[in-house]
Design a protein around this motif. Structure first.
Motif, PDB file in Angstrom:
ATOM      1  N   LEU A  82      -0.400   5.584  13.925  1.00  0.00           N
ATOM      2  CA  LEU A  82       0.796   5.134  13.234  1.00  0.00           C
ATOM      3  C   LEU A  82       0.700   3.631  12.984  1.00  0.00           C
ATOM      4  O   LEU A  82       0.526   2.841  13.914  1.00  0.00           O
ATOM      5  N   GLY A  84       3.149   2.079  11.071  1.00  0.00           N
ATOM      6  CA  GLY A  84       4.524   1.622  11.019  1.00  0.00           C
ATOM      7  C   GLY A  84       5.312   2.382   9.986  1.00  0.00           C
ATOM      8  O   GLY A  84       4.832   3.352   9.402  1.00  0.00           O
ATOM      9  N   GLU A  85       6.531   1.921   9.768  1.00  0.00           N
ATOM     10  CA  GLU A  85       7.392   2.514   8.753  1.00  0.00           C
ATOM     11  C   GLU A  85       7.574   1.525   7.621  1.00  0.00           C
ATOM     12  O   GLU A  85       7.526   0.312   7.827  1.00  0.00           O
ATOM     13  N   THR A  86       7.794   2.065   6.442  1.00  0.00           N
ATOM     14  CA  THR A  86       8.036   1.236   5.273  1.00  0.00           C
ATOM     15  C   THR A  86       9.035   1.947   4.371  1.00  0.00           C
ATOM     16  O   THR A  86       9.172   3.167   4.439  1.00  0.00           O
ATOM     17  N   VAL A 113       1.036   9.598   4.610  1.00  0.00           N
ATOM     18  CA  VAL A 113       2.422   9.194   4.728  1.00  0.00           C
ATOM     19  C   VAL A 113       3.264  10.435   4.976  1.00  0.00           C
ATOM     20  O   VAL A 113       2.949  11.527   4.508  1.00  0.00           O
ATOM     21  N   SER A 115       7.362  11.628   4.915  1.00  0.00           N
ATOM     22  CA  SER A 115       8.730  11.301   4.526  1.00  0.00           C
ATOM     23  C   SER A 115       9.655  11.530   5.707  1.00  0.00           C
ATOM     24  O   SER A 115       9.672  12.621   6.289  1.00  0.00           O
ATOM     25  N   ALA A 116      10.438  10.514   6.061  1.00  0.00           N
ATOM     26  CA  ALA A 116      11.421  10.669   7.134  1.00  0.00           C
ATOM     27  C   ALA A 116      12.512  11.649   6.727  1.00  0.00           C
ATOM     28  O   ALA A 116      13.086  12.332   7.571  1.00  0.00           O
ATOM     29  N   LEU A 157       9.124   5.963   4.858  1.00  0.00           N
ATOM     30  CA  LEU A 157       7.856   6.610   5.160  1.00  0.00           C
ATOM     31  C   LEU A 157       7.291   6.146   6.495  1.00  0.00           C
ATOM     32  O   LEU A 157       7.346   4.955   6.822  1.00  0.00           O
ATOM     33  N   ARG A 158       6.716   7.076   7.235  1.00  0.00           N
ATOM     34  CA  ARG A 158       5.869   6.728   8.366  1.00  0.00           C
ATOM     35  C   ARG A 158       4.440   6.724   7.824  1.00  0.00           C
ATOM     36  O   ARG A 158       4.018   7.675   7.182  1.00  0.00           O
ATOM     37  N   TYR A 160       0.334   6.375   8.414  1.00  0.00           N
ATOM     38  CA  TYR A 160      -0.736   6.581   9.386  1.00  0.00           C
ATOM     39  C   TYR A 160      -2.078   6.247   8.757  1.00  0.00           C
ATOM     40  O   TYR A 160      -2.296   6.463   7.582  1.00  0.00           O
TER      41      TYR A 160
END
Length: 161
Positions: A82, A84-86, A113, A115-116, A157-158, A160
């Motif tokens: 991971l 991070g998130e964006t 990526v 999707s949260a 998005l997370r 990786y």
């Protein structure tokens, strides 16, 4: 000055712009044969053709094939580190393929990526944006469609590697 003499001077800056190719200096010795080609840092992305000039809809702009979409979605389920998130918006819809331009990477690499909002994942080429951390990202049309989120949304998005 006559027009015949002035023309080469006017063309000189244009021709100078064409001289971007740099060749290594010739040493006189033949180049050694490579034992094996190194693996690229980025997996070969789907080479989707550019959309037609008359494209107006998402379907017309997204020139990836159903097979390429299925493969990107299937490979997007793998683990990874991971980063991070964006928050991402739709990137240039005329640029085909699966990619994310983000400040979370310093060089191009393969990643995925998630999707949260939908939990859907897709494999993408992670491209550096050069922006500050937290500056946001841009996601390709093909990738945003696979994630199942509206094209006009800001997508969390997370990311990786």
């Amino acid at each position: 000055m006559t027009p015949a003499r002035l023309l080469p001077l006017l063309l000189l800056p244009i021709l100078a712009g064409c001289a971007q190719v740099r060749l290594p200096p010739h040493t006189g010795a033949p180049a050694p044969a490579a034992a094996a080609a190194p693996e690229p840092a980025v997996a070969p992305a789907a080479i989707a053709p550019a959309p037609p000039r008359a494209a107006r809809t998402a379907e017309q702009f997204d020139t990836t094939t159903p097979e390429e979409r299925a493969a990107a979605a299937a490979r997007g389920t793998a683990g990874g580190t991971l980063l991070g998130e964006t928050v991402a918006s739709l990137g240039n819809p005329a640029e085909p393929g699966f990619w994310l331009v983000t400040p979370l990477v310093a060089s191009a690499t393969t990643g995925r990526v998630v999707s949260a909002a939908t939990g859907q994942a897709v494999e993408v080429e992670l491209r550096p944006s050069g922006g500050a951390e937290g500056a946001g990202s841009e996601l390709s049309l093909a990738a945003i469609r696979l994630l199942g989120v509206p094209l006009t949304d800001l997508v969390v998005l997370r990311v990786y590697r």
